[in-house]
Design a protein around this motif. Structure first.
Motif, PDB file in Angstrom:
ATOM      1  N   THR A 138       0.840  -1.199   0.000  1.00 28.79           N
ATOM      2  CA  THR A 138       0.000   0.000   0.000  1.00 28.79           C
ATOM      3  C   THR A 138       0.874   1.247   0.000  1.00 28.79           C
ATOM      4  N   CYS A 139       1.894   1.243   0.836  1.00 30.75           N
ATOM      5  CA  CYS A 139       2.811   2.383   0.888  1.00 30.75           C
ATOM      6  C   CYS A 139       3.547   2.577  -0.432  1.00 30.75           C
ATOM      7  N   CYS A 140       3.713   1.514  -1.189  1.00 27.75           N
ATOM      8  CA  CYS A 140       4.466   1.583  -2.441  1.00 27.75           C
ATOM      9  C   CYS A 140       3.551   1.681  -3.662  1.00 27.75           C
ATOM     10  N   HIS A 141       2.370   2.197  -3.471  1.00 28.29           N
ATOM     11  CA  HIS A 141       1.411   2.336  -4.576  1.00 28.29           C
ATOM     12  C   HIS A 141       1.894   3.390  -5.580  1.00 28.29           C
ATOM     13  N   PRO A 142       1.650   3.173  -6.876  1.00 26.88           N
ATOM     14  CA  PRO A 142       2.084   4.145  -7.896  1.00 26.88           C
ATOM     15  C   PRO A 142       1.488   5.538  -7.731  1.00 26.88           C
ATOM     16  N   ALA A 143       0.427   5.685  -6.948  1.00 26.86           N
ATOM     17  CA  ALA A 143      -0.132   7.021  -6.719  1.00 26.86           C
ATOM     18  C   ALA A 143       0.852   7.927  -5.995  1.00 26.86           C
ATOM     19  N   LEU A 144       1.836   7.328  -5.335  1.00 27.63           N
ATOM     20  CA  LEU A 144       2.877   8.081  -4.643  1.00 27.63           C
ATOM     21  C   LEU A 144       4.147   8.061  -5.477  1.00 27.63           C
ATOM     22  N   ASP A 145       4.928   9.131  -5.404  1.00 29.38           N
ATOM     23  CA  ASP A 145       6.206   9.126  -6.115  1.00 29.38           C
ATOM     24  C   ASP A 145       7.178   8.172  -5.418  1.00 29.38           C
ATOM     25  N   PRO A 146       8.179   7.664  -6.129  1.00 25.80           N
ATOM     26  CA  PRO A 146       9.067   6.641  -5.565  1.00 25.80           C
ATOM     27  C   PRO A 146       9.697   7.018  -4.227  1.00 25.80           C
ATOM     28  N   LYS A 147      10.157   8.238  -4.101  1.00 19.48           N
ATOM     29  CA  LYS A 147      10.798   8.655  -2.856  1.00 19.48           C
ATOM     30  C   LYS A 147       9.815   8.631  -1.690  1.00 19.48           C
ATOM     31  N   THR A 148       8.588   9.054  -1.939  1.00 17.64           N
ATOM     32  CA  THR A 148       7.579   9.078  -0.889  1.00 17.64           C
ATOM     33  C   THR A 148       7.177   7.665  -0.490  1.00 17.64           C
ATOM     34  N   ARG A 149       7.098   6.755  -1.445  1.00 14.96           N
ATOM     35  CA  ARG A 149       6.761   5.364  -1.132  1.00 14.96           C
ATOM     36  C   ARG A 149       7.747   4.792  -0.113  1.00 14.96           C
ATOM     37  N   ILE A 150       9.013   5.017  -0.392  1.00 16.88           N
ATOM     38  CA  ILE A 150      10.046   4.479   0.486  1.00 16.88           C
ATOM     39  C   ILE A 150       9.983   5.150   1.855  1.00 16.88           C
ATOM     40  N   ALA A 151       9.873   6.464   1.862  1.00 18.50           N
ATOM     41  CA  ALA A 151       9.865   7.202   3.122  1.00 18.50           C
ATOM     42  C   ALA A 151       8.680   6.806   3.991  1.00 18.50           C
ATOM     43  N   LEU A 152       7.505   6.665   3.400  1.00 15.13           N
ATOM     44  CA  LEU A 152       6.308   6.338   4.170  1.00 15.13           C
ATOM     45  C   LEU A 152       6.413   4.951   4.799  1.00 15.13           C
ATOM     46  N   THR A 153       6.944   4.001   4.063  1.00  9.15           N
ATOM     47  CA  THR A 153       7.061   2.653   4.603  1.00  9.15           C
ATOM     48  C   THR A 153       8.126   2.589   5.695  1.00  9.15           C
ATOM     49  N   LEU A 154       9.201   3.324   5.515  1.00 10.69           N
ATOM     50  CA  LEU A 154      10.219   3.383   6.562  1.00 10.69           C
ATOM     51  C   LEU A 154       9.632   3.942   7.858  1.00 10.69           C
ATOM     52  N   ARG A 155       8.785   4.953   7.730  1.00  7.95           N
ATOM     53  CA  ARG A 155       8.188   5.574   8.916  1.00  7.95           C
ATOM     54  C   ARG A 155       7.123   4.672   9.536  1.00  7.95           C
TER      55      ARG A 155
END
Length: 417
Positions: free
Chosen positions: A113-130
């Protein structure tokens, strides 16, 4: 006693708890807030009534009830009535089962879910890390070489976007799998990197993060056994993690790989990693994680540091740069180059990275080591100073300070002081 037990539960189960809450609430911020409310309640209730038989189940049930309270007091309660009813139903089921049920493991769905294409690549990674890895905003910002306020805003926007766009909470299938897998692997790798070389605190190694990353990779490997890069990443992490007991003294002082007691390396874990990468490479679909794992395999097979096959490692880095031409990969190649063509060659090659890695502590530490080995001690001291200024980890700072002291002493000896 209560604080120690609660800390252990959070360390062991935070990711599972938060993932389960997000699965129920479909709201990242509400899940995090409710979990914090539950943790605060635990400190009060557990001291008064004792630690429950199932602490994680108690926390999940309490967090859901805190979410119910927050929804009830929400200004737009009417828009959340369906969510409210769903939580009441879950709470009733919890009460009937006396909170003894197992917490469903929703982490894999959360990471996709955090890595959904609706988010840009950098945000996907950052959100999942958090969210899943439990890293602080400051730690994530440092991993990206970003400013903390900018990263905080990025995370807030990501949560809002997921809430408003209706991103599904599920594991993708078919064509969606391929487009999302690279982001997922990047997330796992960054979680592991933060555990392997913690950016802040007293410890150089955060074993909990390393093991969390390994577990996530194992989950994906079990789900899709036909992905060479998943096995490559898992092999890479296993071989690095196998050295954890040799990387620090009992009092936490950092031990570099050249000085490590290799008999303390976890040989069964290394063997597992080598088997994985050998099998993966036979599939004929080469990728960056497989190449990094192959590099670690060469390190793992060397009985002594001075017998490391550096020419082979340099050749693997030459291949890796074709897949990943990032400055950090090029810096690691320079380290290998220093043992093939000497530190002066590494200094010349790494100079091109000066602007891009100006705020990256390992860059200055590597340059300091090159200068030190080249007997250019005054310049080594200057680079050590810069690395120390950029370092927020106590054990790494202590290591750099000691190296700086050695370089300064050698410089004074050369001057006859």
């Amino acid at each position: 006693m209560v604080h120690a037990v609660l800390s252990e539960v959070v360390q062991d189960s935070r990711g599972r708890l938060l993932a389960a809450l997000i699965a129920n609430l479909r709201d990242f911020q509400l899940a995090e807030d409710s979990m914090q409310d539950a943790l605060a309640s635990a400190l009060v209730h557990w001291r008064r009534s004792g630690i429950p038989a199932n602490p994680t189940g108690w926390l999940l049930q309490t967090a859901r009830r805190k979410a119910i309270d927050r929804l009830r007091m929400s200004r737009n309660f009417d828009n959340k009535s369906a969510q409210y009813a769903h939580l009441l139903k879950l709470d009733q089921a919890d009460a009937e089962e006396e909170s003894e049920q197992e917490i469903p493991d929703e982490r894999l769905r959360l990471i996709f879910t955090c890595c959904h294409p609706a988010l840009d690549p950098k945000t996907r990674i950052a959100l999942t890390l958090r969210t899943l890895g439990g890293l602080t905003t400051a730690e994530i910002a440092r991993a990206f070489l970003d400013r903390e306020p900018a990263m905080a805003q990025r995370l807030v926007r990501a949560r809002h976007k997921i809430a408003k766009s209706g991103v599904p909470f599920r594991i993708p299938e078919g064509d969606q799998w391929a487009e999302r897998l690279n982001s997922v692997l990047s997330v796992i790798y960054l979680i592991f990197n933060e555990g392997y070389a913690a950016t802040k605190g007293d410890r150089q190694i955060r074993v909990d993060l390393c093991e969390e990353a390994i577990f996530l990779a194992q989950l994906i490997a079990e789900l899709r056994a036909d992905q060479p890069e998943v096995d490559g990443l898992l092999a890479l992490m296993l071989m690095i993690h196998a050295r954890r007991h040799a990387r620090a003294t009992p009092d936490g002082a950092l031990i570099p790989i050249e000085d490590q007691d290799r008999t303390a390396w976890d040989q069964p874990m290394i063997a597992q990693g080598i088997k994985l990468i050998e099998t993966s490479l036979l599939r004929g679909s080469l990728g960056p994680y497989q190449l990094q794992a192959a590099i670690q395999a060469v390190h793992s097979e060397a009985l002594h540091f001075h017998t490391t096959r550096w020419h082979e490692i340099l050749g693997l880095y030459d291949l890796l740069v074709q897949f990943d031409g990032s400055a950090i990969v090029k810096l690691n190649r320079c380290v290998a180059l220093s043992y093939v063509d000497g530190p002066e060659a590494a200094l010349q090659s790494s100079q091109d990275l000066d602007v891009e890695l100006a705020e990256y502590q390992p860059y200055h530490a590597a340059r300091a080591a090159f200068y030190h080995r080249a007997k250019r001690h005054s310049l080594a001291v200057q680079s050590y100073d810069r690395a120390i200024d950029l370092c927020d980890n106590n054990s790494a700072t202590a290591f750099l300070v000691e190296k700086r002291r050695d370089a300064k002493k050698e410089a004074e000896q050369m001057l006859g002081l």
